[in-house]
Design an enzyme around this catalytic site. Structure first.
Site, PDB file in Angstrom:
ATOM      1  N   VAL A   1      -2.359   0.439   8.256  1.00  0.00           N
ATOM      2  CA  VAL A   1      -1.930   0.822   6.907  1.00  0.00           C
ATOM      3  C   VAL A   1      -1.471  -0.423   6.171  1.00  0.00           C
ATOM      4  O   VAL A   1      -0.549  -1.124   6.617  1.00  0.00           O
ATOM      5  CB  VAL A   1      -0.787   1.853   6.949  1.00  0.00           C
ATOM      6  CG1 VAL A   1      -0.313   2.192   5.536  1.00  0.00           C
ATOM      7  CG2 VAL A   1      -1.235   3.114   7.678  1.00  0.00           C
ATOM      8  N   CYS A   2      -2.109  -0.715   5.069  1.00  0.00           N
ATOM      9  CA  CYS A   2      -1.824  -1.921   4.289  1.00  0.00           C
ATOM     10  C   CYS A   2      -0.888  -1.557   3.135  1.00  0.00           C
ATOM     11  O   CYS A   2      -1.292  -0.927   2.167  1.00  0.00           O
ATOM     12  CB  CYS A   2      -3.144  -2.488   3.767  1.00  0.00           C
ATOM     13  SG  CYS A   2      -3.005  -4.118   3.043  1.00  0.00           S
ATOM     14  N   LEU A   3       0.382  -1.956   3.263  1.00  0.00           N
ATOM     15  CA  LEU A   3       1.389  -1.563   2.273  1.00  0.00           C
ATOM     16  C   LEU A   3       2.517  -2.587   2.268  1.00  0.00           C
ATOM     17  O   LEU A   3       3.055  -2.935   3.324  1.00  0.00           O
ATOM     18  CB  LEU A   3       1.942  -0.178   2.624  1.00  0.00           C
ATOM     19  CG  LEU A   3       2.962   0.442   1.661  1.00  0.00           C
ATOM     20  CD1 LEU A   3       2.326   0.753   0.304  1.00  0.00           C
ATOM     21  CD2 LEU A   3       3.550   1.715   2.267  1.00  0.00           C
TER      22      LEU A   3
END
Length: 341
Positions: A121-123
């Site tokens: 998850v890219c956040l």
């Protein structure tokens, strides 16, 4: 017909949790049972229990307070509408110094530039992507912020512009970028539907009732949306032959999967691990067995201080207590009731 509490605690951790084998070292167990860490986690549970939006569901685990599982419903007006997207969360042993780790159950489909097939998850908020200082994780950040950010910032109506460097083009009137976004949404909808089918057939532990109830409720809407994409009502473009073929197959698959939900709801029993305990969360099992160490006295004191301890008996014939029960186990999905204050 179905109600499923937005927040609940489960006695036993799910055996299908991605981070089940994490934090098993003696050092991790000792750190997680420190007074400050326990207090922080209990406060996080309280924040979630009181503030989750209707479209986000969370389960925490009394025997593993470092694990959580979240289900996020795809927002209306996006290619993710009517989908349920699952995330496994791990609180590191030095939490909240370090941000939680978040794993997305992709089922092999790349539905968003920020959600990888690998589950990454890219956040910015969990420090897996760069951002301004106020966008990164701090000790004052919360799990609620992470979940709301995933739903609002990642699962949006134009996910194509989540690609690095494309953000400034989100409101462009250039036909080239508009066309790219529309085509991306079409492909994303197909992948999202395929992921839904996987969830229907293989619901994650402790969320079986949510999956059955949600998709029974949204069956007509999902089939109608597939038809709209198939017949070109979702864009001004001609429907590509491959897209039409994919949607035709999906419509048939969904009809079969959704028609089976009624019989599954009647015939499938919820496992004992799906019991949702009464809140406020407590009992000595909440954290005494959480990391299996000898800090029993300090653990109990933190739980009692943060959350009043109550006990309840669960039986298949009991009805939900509107005065405080988060849910009670019954033997059939079709009679799975719950309530929350």
């Amino acid at each position: 017909m179905f109600q499923f509490d937005n927040f609940g605690s489960i006695q036993a951790e799910p055996t299908d949790h991605y981070y089940l084998n994490s934090n098993n070292s003696d050092t991790a167990k000792k750190c997680l049972n420190k007074h400050n860490t326990l207090s922080t986690i209990m406060k996080e549970w309280k924040i979630l229990s009181k503030n989750l939006p209707d479209s986000i569901y969370v389960r925490v685990y009394e025997s593993r307070i470092d694990l959580l599982r979240a289900a996020i419903l795809g927002p209306a007006g996006t290619p993710y509408h009517d989908g349920i997207f699952f995330f496994d969360i791990l609180l590191p042993y030095d939490y909240p110094k370090q941000p939680p780790k978040v794993y997305y159950h992709s089922h092999g489909y790349h539905i968003n530039p920020n959600l990888y097939k690998t589950g990454y998850v890219c956040l910015s908020l969990i420090n897996t992507w760069s951002g301004e200082k106020n966008e990164m994780w701090t000790k004052k950040s919360t799990l609620l912020q992470i979940l709301v950010s995933i739903q609002g910032l990642i699962l949006n109506e134009r996910p194509y512009f989540n690609e690095p460097g494309f953000g400034d083009l989100r409101n462009s009137t250039d036909s080239e970028w508009i066309n790219r976004s529309i085509r991306y949404n079409e492909a994303t909808f197909v992948f999202s539907c395929k992921a839904m089918l996987h969830v229907i057939r293989n619901p994650p532990q402790n969320f079986e009732g949510l999956v059955v109830g949600h998709f029974r409720d949204r069956a007509a809407s999902i089939l109608a949306a597939i038809k709209d994409y198939q017949e070109g009502r979702e864009s001004s473009f001609e429907v590509l032959p491959q897209l039409k073929a994919d949607l035709t197959s999906l419509h048939s698959d969904f009809e079969n999967a959704l028609s089976d939900l009624n019989s599954e709801a009647i015939n499938m029993n919820i496992s004992a691990e799906s019991v949702i305990e009464e809140l406020p969360i407590g009992s000595s099992s909440t954290t005494n067995s959480a990391m299996n160490n000898n800090s029993k006295e300090s653990t109990e004191s933190v739980v009692k201080k943060e959350l009043p301890i109550k006990s309840s008996s669960i039986s298949s014939n009991s009805k939900p207590n509107k005065k405080g029960f988060l849910g009670k186990l019954v033997s059939k999905f079709g009679k799975c009731y719950s309530s929350i204050n």
